[in-house]
Structure formats: structure tokens, C-alpha cells
Design a protein around this motif. Structure first.
Motif, PDB file in Angstrom:
ATOM      1  N   MET A  45      -0.744   4.429  -8.793  1.00 25.96           N
ATOM      2  CA  MET A  45      -1.012   3.518  -7.670  1.00 25.96           C
ATOM      3  C   MET A  45      -1.095   4.285  -6.352  1.00 25.96           C
ATOM      4  SD  MET A  45       0.970  -0.060  -8.502  1.00 25.96           S
ATOM      5  CE  MET A  45       2.584   0.655  -8.367  1.00 25.96           C
ATOM      6  N   LYS A  46      -0.227   5.279  -6.181  1.00 24.56           N
ATOM      7  CA  LYS A  46      -0.269   6.083  -4.956  1.00 24.56           C
ATOM      8  C   LYS A  46      -1.575   6.868  -4.861  1.00 24.56           C
ATOM      9  CE  LYS A  46       4.644   6.537  -4.028  1.00 24.56           C
ATOM     10  NZ  LYS A  46       5.646   7.463  -3.484  1.00 24.56           N
ATOM     11  N   VAL A  47      -2.039   7.392  -5.986  1.00 18.42           N
ATOM     12  CA  VAL A  47      -3.318   8.110  -6.014  1.00 18.42           C
ATOM     13  C   VAL A  47      -4.448   7.162  -5.653  1.00 18.42           C
ATOM     14  CG1 VAL A  47      -4.991   9.229  -7.563  1.00 18.42           C
ATOM     15  CG2 VAL A  47      -2.587   9.943  -7.585  1.00 18.42           C
ATOM     16  N   ARG A  48      -4.478   5.990  -6.269  1.00 20.48           N
ATOM     17  CA  ARG A  48      -5.523   4.994  -5.977  1.00 20.48           C
ATOM     18  C   ARG A  48      -5.545   4.632  -4.496  1.00 20.48           C
ATOM     19  NH1 ARG A  48      -3.849  -0.627  -7.824  1.00 20.48           N
ATOM     20  NH2 ARG A  48      -2.605  -0.303  -5.955  1.00 20.48           N
ATOM     21  N   ASP A  49      -4.367   4.311  -3.951  1.00 20.41           N
ATOM     22  CA  ASP A  49      -4.286   3.906  -2.553  1.00 20.41           C
ATOM     23  C   ASP A  49      -4.636   5.055  -1.606  1.00 20.41           C
ATOM     24  OD1 ASP A  49      -3.538   1.429  -3.519  1.00 20.41           O
ATOM     25  OD2 ASP A  49      -1.461   1.550  -2.806  1.00 20.41           O
ATOM     26  N   THR A  50      -4.248   6.271  -1.961  1.00 23.88           N
ATOM     27  CA  THR A  50      -4.570   7.432  -1.134  1.00 23.88           C
ATOM     28  C   THR A  50      -6.078   7.671  -1.103  1.00 23.88           C
ATOM     29  OG1 THR A  50      -2.422   8.443  -1.531  1.00 23.88           O
ATOM     30  CG2 THR A  50      -4.208   9.921  -0.826  1.00 23.88           C
ATOM     31  N   LEU A  51      -6.734   7.585  -2.252  1.00 23.56           N
ATOM     32  CA  LEU A  51      -8.188   7.775  -2.278  1.00 23.56           C
ATOM     33  C   LEU A  51      -8.893   6.704  -1.452  1.00 23.56           C
ATOM     34  CD1 LEU A  51      -8.675   8.855  -5.986  1.00 23.56           C
ATOM     35  CD2 LEU A  51      -8.963  10.272  -3.946  1.00 23.56           C
ATOM     36  N   ALA A  52      -8.423   5.477  -1.533  1.00 21.46           N
ATOM     37  CA  ALA A  52      -8.991   4.410  -0.703  1.00 21.46           C
ATOM     38  C   ALA A  52      -8.740   4.696   0.775  1.00 21.46           C
ATOM     39  CB  ALA A  52      -8.395   3.055  -1.092  1.00 21.46           C
ATOM     40  N   GLY A  53      -7.542   5.149   1.096  1.00 25.77           N
ATOM     41  CA  GLY A  53      -7.199   5.471   2.478  1.00 25.77           C
ATOM     42  C   GLY A  53      -8.029   6.618   3.035  1.00 25.77           C
ATOM     43  N   LEU A  54      -8.246   7.640   2.221  1.00 30.70           N
ATOM     44  CA  LEU A  54      -9.069   8.775   2.662  1.00 30.70           C
ATOM     45  C   LEU A  54     -10.507   8.340   2.924  1.00 30.70           C
ATOM     46  CD1 LEU A  54      -7.764  11.616   0.319  1.00 30.70           C
ATOM     47  CD2 LEU A  54      -7.420  11.427   2.800  1.00 30.70           C
ATOM     48  N   THR A  55     -11.017   7.451   2.089  1.00 31.82           N
ATOM     49  CA  THR A  55     -12.372   6.942   2.289  1.00 31.82           C
ATOM     50  C   THR A  55     -12.472   6.201   3.616  1.00 31.82           C
ATOM     51  OG1 THR A  55     -12.700   6.780  -0.095  1.00 31.82           O
ATOM     52  CG2 THR A  55     -14.203   5.514   1.300  1.00 31.82           C
ATOM     53  N   ALA A  56     -11.499   5.351   3.883  1.00 30.04           N
ATOM     54  CA  ALA A  56     -11.497   4.616   5.153  1.00 30.04           C
ATOM     55  C   ALA A  56     -11.296   5.565   6.333  1.00 30.04           C
ATOM     56  CB  ALA A  56     -10.410   3.544   5.127  1.00 30.04           C
ATOM     57  N   ALA A  57     -10.405   6.545   6.186  1.00 31.31           N
ATOM     58  CA  ALA A  57     -10.127   7.494   7.275  1.00 31.31           C
ATOM     59  C   ALA A  57     -11.366   8.312   7.622  1.00 31.31           C
ATOM     60  CB  ALA A  57      -8.977   8.421   6.887  1.00 31.31           C
ATOM     61  N   THR A  95       0.847  -1.190   0.000  1.00 32.28           N
ATOM     62  CA  THR A  95       0.000   0.000   0.000  1.00 32.28           C
ATOM     63  C   THR A  95       0.885   1.243   0.000  1.00 32.28           C
ATOM     64  OG1 THR A  95      -1.739  -1.173   1.182  1.00 32.28           O
ATOM     65  CG2 THR A  95      -1.821   1.231   1.246  1.00 32.28           C
ATOM     66  N   LYS A  96       0.561   2.211  -0.840  1.00 28.85           N
ATOM     67  CA  LYS A  96       1.366   3.426  -1.006  1.00 28.85           C
ATOM     68  C   LYS A  96       0.517   4.662  -0.726  1.00 28.85           C
ATOM     69  CE  LYS A  96       4.964   1.215  -2.678  1.00 28.85           C
ATOM     70  NZ  LYS A  96       6.143   1.017  -1.886  1.00 28.85           N
ATOM     71  N   ALA A  97       1.183   5.817  -0.686  1.00 31.25           N
ATOM     72  CA  ALA A  97       0.475   7.073  -0.431  1.00 31.25           C
ATOM     73  C   ALA A  97       1.174   8.219  -1.125  1.00 31.25           C
ATOM     74  CB  ALA A  97       0.424   7.346   1.068  1.00 31.25           C
ATOM     75  N   VAL A  98       0.405   9.221  -1.535  1.00 28.93           N
ATOM     76  CA  VAL A  98       1.003  10.455  -2.031  1.00 28.93           C
ATOM     77  C   VAL A  98       1.597  11.193  -0.844  1.00 28.93           C
ATOM     78  CG1 VAL A  98      -0.556  10.662  -4.020  1.00 28.93           C
ATOM     79  CG2 VAL A  98      -1.123  11.835  -1.880  1.00 28.93           C
ATOM     80  N   ASP A  99       2.462  12.153  -1.114  1.00 26.68           N
ATOM     81  CA  ASP A  99       3.130  12.874  -0.036  1.00 26.68           C
ATOM     82  C   ASP A  99       2.206  13.861   0.669  1.00 26.68           C
ATOM     83  OD1 ASP A  99       5.882  11.833  -0.259  1.00 26.68           O
ATOM     84  OD2 ASP A  99       5.753  12.686  -2.274  1.00 26.68           O
ATOM     85  N   PHE A 100       1.472  14.683  -0.109  1.00 28.65           N
ATOM     86  CA  PHE A 100       0.643  15.725   0.475  1.00 28.65           C
ATOM     87  C   PHE A 100      -0.777  15.646  -0.049  1.00 28.65           C
ATOM     88  CE2 PHE A 100       4.776  18.209  -0.129  1.00 28.65           C
ATOM     89  CZ  PHE A 100       5.275  17.869   1.112  1.00 28.65           C
ATOM     90  N   ILE A 101      -1.687  16.096   0.800  1.00 31.05           N
ATOM     91  CA  ILE A 101      -3.060  16.324   0.379  1.00 31.05           C
ATOM     92  C   ILE A 101      -3.392  17.763   0.750  1.00 31.05           C
ATOM     93  CG2 ILE A 101      -3.908  13.960   0.394  1.00 31.05           C
ATOM     94  CD1 ILE A 101      -4.771  14.309   3.253  1.00 31.05           C
ATOM     95  N   TYR A 102      -4.162  18.397  -0.105  1.00 31.88           N
ATOM     96  CA  TYR A 102      -4.501  19.803   0.109  1.00 31.88           C
ATOM     97  C   TYR A 102      -5.949  20.013  -0.292  1.00 31.88           C
ATOM     98  CZ  TYR A 102      -4.380  24.915  -0.543  1.00 31.88           C
ATOM     99  OH  TYR A 102      -4.630  26.268  -0.480  1.00 31.88           O
ATOM    100  N   PHE A 103      -6.718  20.592   0.621  1.00 23.28           N
ATOM    101  CA  PHE A 103      -8.101  20.942   0.328  1.00 23.28           C
ATOM    102  C   PHE A 103      -8.180  22.441   0.121  1.00 23.28           C
ATOM    103  CE2 PHE A 103     -12.374  22.277   1.762  1.00 23.28           C
ATOM    104  CZ  PHE A 103     -13.103  21.659   0.764  1.00 23.28           C
ATOM    105  N   ASP A 104      -8.440  22.841  -1.106  1.00 25.60           N
ATOM    106  CA  ASP A 104      -8.613  24.260  -1.447  1.00 25.60           C
ATOM    107  C   ASP A 104     -10.085  24.579  -1.224  1.00 25.60           C
ATOM    108  OD1 ASP A 104      -8.919  26.739  -2.610  1.00 25.60           O
ATOM    109  OD2 ASP A 104      -7.874  26.223  -4.465  1.00 25.60           O
ATOM    110  N   ASN A 105     -10.392  25.180  -0.088  1.00 29.98           N
ATOM    111  CA  ASN A 105     -11.774  25.415   0.306  1.00 29.98           C
ATOM    112  C   ASN A 105     -12.542  26.322  -0.655  1.00 29.98           C
ATOM    113  OD1 ASN A 105     -13.982  24.983   2.085  1.00 29.98           O
ATOM    114  ND2 ASN A 105     -13.633  26.995   2.962  1.00 29.98           N
ATOM    115  N   PRO A 106     -11.999  27.499  -1.057  1.00 27.93           N
ATOM    116  CA  PRO A 106     -12.787  28.344  -1.962  1.00 27.93           C
ATOM    117  C   PRO A 106     -13.134  27.643  -3.284  1.00 27.93           C
ATOM    118  CG  PRO A 106     -11.006  29.612  -1.006  1.00 27.93           C
ATOM    119  CD  PRO A 106     -10.778  28.175  -0.612  1.00 27.93           C
ATOM    120  N   ASP A 107     -12.208  26.832  -3.805  1.00 28.05           N
ATOM    121  CA  ASP A 107     -12.459  26.142  -5.076  1.00 28.05           C
ATOM    122  C   ASP A 107     -13.059  24.750  -4.894  1.00 28.05           C
ATOM    123  OD1 ASP A 107     -11.506  28.298  -6.486  1.00 28.05           O
ATOM    124  OD2 ASP A 107      -9.503  27.470  -6.762  1.00 28.05           O
TER     125      ASP A 107
END
Length: 169
Positions: free
Chosen positions: A82-94, A40-52
Motif C-alpha cells: 500500500m505504501k508503494v502504491r500510494d508513493t507512486l501515485a504521490g510521485l505522479t502528482a508531485a 494515504t501512506k508513503a515509503v520512507d525513502f526514494i532514491y534515483f540511481d542515475n547511472p542505472d
């Protein structure tokens, strides 16, 4: 908010409710999610741009430093996908199972975004024998990630896009 990744410092605009985090160091990812499957892999950063209302998934590769794991240019798009796929799955579980309230909150915000943007931030030496063509990597990412982001970006600190609300030094 500033986050260090190797020799690079990312400064994210967190005004107006925007949030940034180093996802590959989340307690949920490191202690809970990674145990689901080997590799299982992960991207380095996640960023939520609230206005957009945009969820940014950011992978960093700094090939200027010898300790950076060398990935063949032909495999780089696959690894990021693969990192994007695993990160999206991880965020869903989190969103449902994270023990850390901040991680749960950010996962929830990211998954309620209106769109997902994928970025490969790639710094490299310009030596011709070691150079990876960003256009080639971007094309591979477009093929692999079209169901997530039809227009992924491959950037470096000197060639950032105007819609990216962070700087890199």
C-alpha cells in the motif's frame, strides 16, 4: 547524502547525478497529497540511481526499538504494498503539482526511470518468539508487487544487495 531514520543512518551514493530523499517528509506529501484520502501512506525513502536509471522505493522497519509500530508479519507485505502504491501515485502528482522545485525535479526523474525496485529494510532482534522470517515477507511482497517489481528485496544492514548503492549503520 545521509538520511537518519530512527537509530539507522542511510548513506546514499549521490555521485553521477543520483538523488535521495526522505519522501514521507516532503512538503508536497505532507501538505498537499496526504489530503486526497484518509489513510494515504508513503515509503520512507526514494532514491534515483542515475547511472542505472533505477527508481528505488525503500521502506524501513526497525523492530529493535520498542516504539516501532508492531505490524503482524502476515500484514507486513500488504502494508508495504500500500505504501508503494500510494508513493507512486504521490510521485505522479508531485511531478505536475509540487510547489517545491527540488521535489518536482526528483519526482520527474524517478518517473522517467527504466525500472522500479522495492526494498523493505527490516532490522530485528533474533529472539525466536519475535522473529519475522524475511523470506516469508519477501514472498508476500512478490505476490503483491509483481506488476511493479518482480523481485523485491527484504534486507538488513548486514545483508545488503550489491546493486544497492547505499550503506546503513
Amino acid at each position: 547524502m545521509e538520511i537518519q531514520e530512527g537509530a539507522l543512518t542511510f548513506k546514499f551514493d549521490t555521485a553521477n547525478g543520483s538523488l535521495a530523499s526522505q519522501y514521507d517528509e516532503w512538503n508536497f506529501y505532507c501538505k498537499q497529497f496526504i489530503t486526497i484520502a484518509t489513510g494515504t501512506k508513503a515509503v520512507d525513502f526514494i532514491y534515483f540511481d542515475n547511472p542505472d536509471k533505477t527508481c528505488w522505493l525503500i521502506e524501513v522497519k526497525d523492530y529493535r526499538h520498542p516504539e516501532t509500530v508492531k505490524i503482524k508479519p502476515s500484514e507486513l507485505g500488504e502494508v508495504v504494498a500500500m505504501k508503494v502504491r500510494d508513493t507512486l501515485a504521490g510521485l505522479t502528482a508531485a511531478r505536475f503539482s509540487a510547489n517545491d522545485a527540488q521535489e518536482k525535479l526528483l519526482a520527474n526523474k524517478l518517473l522517467k526511470a527504466n525500472r522500479i525496485k522495492v526494498v523493505l529494510h527490516m532490522e530485528q532482534n533474533k529472539r525466536r518468539d519475535k522473529y519475522i522470517d524475511p523470506a516469508d515477507v519477501r514472498q508476500k511482497l512478490k505476490q503483491k508487487l509483481r506488476s511493479v517489481d518482480t523481485n523485491p528485496s527484504v534486507v538488513d544492514k548486514n545483508k545488503m544487495k550489491t546493486n544497492m548503492k547505499w550503506t546503513v549503520k
